[in-house]
Design an enzyme around this catalytic site. Structure first.
Site, PDB file in Angstrom:
ATOM      1  N   GLY A 209       1.010  -1.402  -0.299  1.00 52.32           N
ATOM      2  CA  GLY A 209       0.000   0.058  -0.082  1.00 52.32           C
ATOM      3  C   GLY A 209       0.251   1.688  -0.347  1.00 52.32           C
ATOM      4  O   GLY A 209       1.734   0.670  -0.405  1.00 52.32           O
ATOM      5  N   ASN A 210       0.656   2.882   0.439  1.00 54.46           N
ATOM      6  CA  ASN A 210       0.885   3.272   0.659  1.00 54.46           C
ATOM      7  C   ASN A 210       0.515   4.009   1.558  1.00 54.46           C
ATOM      8  O   ASN A 210      -0.644   3.775   2.077  1.00 54.46           O
ATOM      9  CB  ASN A 210       0.827   4.407  -1.008  1.00 54.46           C
ATOM     10  CG  ASN A 210      -0.472   4.672  -1.609  1.00 54.46           C
ATOM     11  OD1 ASN A 210      -0.761   4.883  -0.490  1.00 54.46           O
ATOM     12  ND2 ASN A 210      -0.791   4.023  -2.385  1.00 54.46           N
TER      13      ASN A 210
END
Length: 406
Positions: A209-210
């Site tokens: 993810g981020n």
């Protein structure tokens, strides 16, 4: 659009009362005449002398100005004003306004007000979310009041802004838009917005993810809805909620889910704003059970995810406007220009991680809007204010498309 307008500014007992000075400055810079009405608790946070020096008018707080029978007429103020703005507005004042408890000059002025009333709440997260506060705000909305909701970041995280109200510039812009009549300038337009991160599963408990919080996308959805648009928000994993109940929200987790949601509704939209921070890669395979730690190294093979912007760019009709985002760490403008061309975007919003205190998880942003004809650089400001700038540009693009197709 505020030139010559007479504004009653109500100030209550909130730590955000110091921001009323900035509101006064913005209003007077726009040509408005300001009369301050402050509660007794408000005077504990900011002095009437300061406010009077800014407005060049005596500050009204009590019913009686002296002991000789001279009194302030709340009825006269209600007839004098073109608008009343209560900022900051505490939970206590919200409750009194909703139920007509006229125990101070500000509430009696509100109850006598013949002009539109704008309310900017300011309180801690738990108070804001309490059912009684929510009910009071809904009651005030039903009376025709305009609620200027706190910034999305405040709603989602008490750690980021206890007592925080919307930014003064945005509050004043609400009033300016009201008098300009552009609060419904996007009425009849359908706008799709993607927001937040995507999660690409490695196993049932881990993902790629981020750091995207979704704040910018949520702010854009609210701004479009505020201007009358029919908004479809496709949101990756984020706890943030929009302020406008009429926004159609589709919650997704992965890039693939966001791709199918976006391509499924894009054809019916007048515009699309692709604000989500979509993962570029995902694991080729996802483990069905949690991967256990061993002494051996672990290799995860990644493959490209669907390019949502490129796919929509190929489908885009002449009448549609498509907006992209570019978050860069180097060669920012060149990379953004390349993306603008490759993805068939009408304009792109560039921001850089080199601008400290902006981008991921921040309540502020600093952007450059790049079109095919040039660029406009903006100063660092709150994300709700940034959303106003972006939607201003979107509105211009929609008008240009309409003229081209006529």
């Amino acid at each position: 659009m505020l030139k010559g307008k007479r504004i009653v500014l109500g100030i209550t007992g909130s730590i955000a009362a110091y921001k009323s000075c900035l509101i006064i400055r913005e209003l007077m810079k726009a040509g408005a005449e300001v009369q301050v009405v402050i509660t007794p608790a408000g005077k504990e946070f900011i002095t009437p002398i300061t406010l009077s020096a800014l407005t060049q008018k005596p500050v009204i707080s009590e019913f009686f100005s002296q002991r000789d029978g001279t009194w302030h007429s709340h009825v006269s103020l209600g007839l004098w004003a073109d608008a009343m703005l209560i900022a900051p507005c505490t939970a206590s004042t919200l409750g009194k306004m909703a139920h007509g408890i006229a125990d101070n000059m500000l509430i009696t002025t509100y109850l006598s007000m013949k002009a539109p009333v704008f309310i900017a709440p300011a309180m801690d997260l738990d108070m804001y979310r309490h059912p009684s506060t929510v009910a009071n705000m809904e009651q005030l909305k039903s009376y025709g009041n305009h609620i200027i909701e706190p910034a999305s970041g405040f709603l989602a995280s008490g750690l980021e802004g206890k007592g925080r109200m919307e930014e003064p510039a945005v509050i004043v812009r609400h009033l300016a838009d009201f008098f300009k009549g552009n609060t419904q300038q996007l009425r009849g337009k359908k706008i799709m917005i993607t927001a937040g991160p995507t999660y690409e599963k490695i196993d049932p408990v881990r993902f790629i993810g981020n750091y995207s919080s979704g704040k910018m996308g949520i702010a854009l959805a609210d701004e479009c809805a505020r201007r009358g648009a029919e908004v479809t928000l496709i949101a990756g994993p984020t706890p943030l909620r929009t302020s406008y109940a009429g926004i159609h929200r589709i919650d997704v987790e992965s890039c693939e889910e966001m791709y199918h949601a976006a391509t499924g509704c894009f054809a019916q939209q007048d515009a699309a704003i692709l604000c989500a921070a979509v993962a570029d890669y995902k694991p080729i395979t996802t483990a069905q059970e949690k991967i256990k730690r061993t002494k051996e190294d672990l290799t995860i093979t990644l493959t490209h995810t669907e390019d949502i912007a490129a796919a929509l760019g190929k489908e885009k009709k002449q009448s549609q406007v498509m907006v992209g985002f570019a978050l860069e760490t180097c060669n920012e403008e060149a990379n953004a220009q390349g993306k603008l061309q490759r993805k068939n975007l009408d304009f792109i919003v560039l921001n850089s991680l080199r601008n400290e205190g902006t981008c991921f998880r921040s309540n502020e942003n600093q952007i450059t809007i790049i079109t095919k004809n040039g660029k406009t650089e903006y100063e660092k400001k709150g994300k709700n204010a940034v959303a106003c700038d972006i939607i201003d540009q979107l509105y211009k693009q929609l008008l240009e498309k309409k003229q081209q197709n006529e």
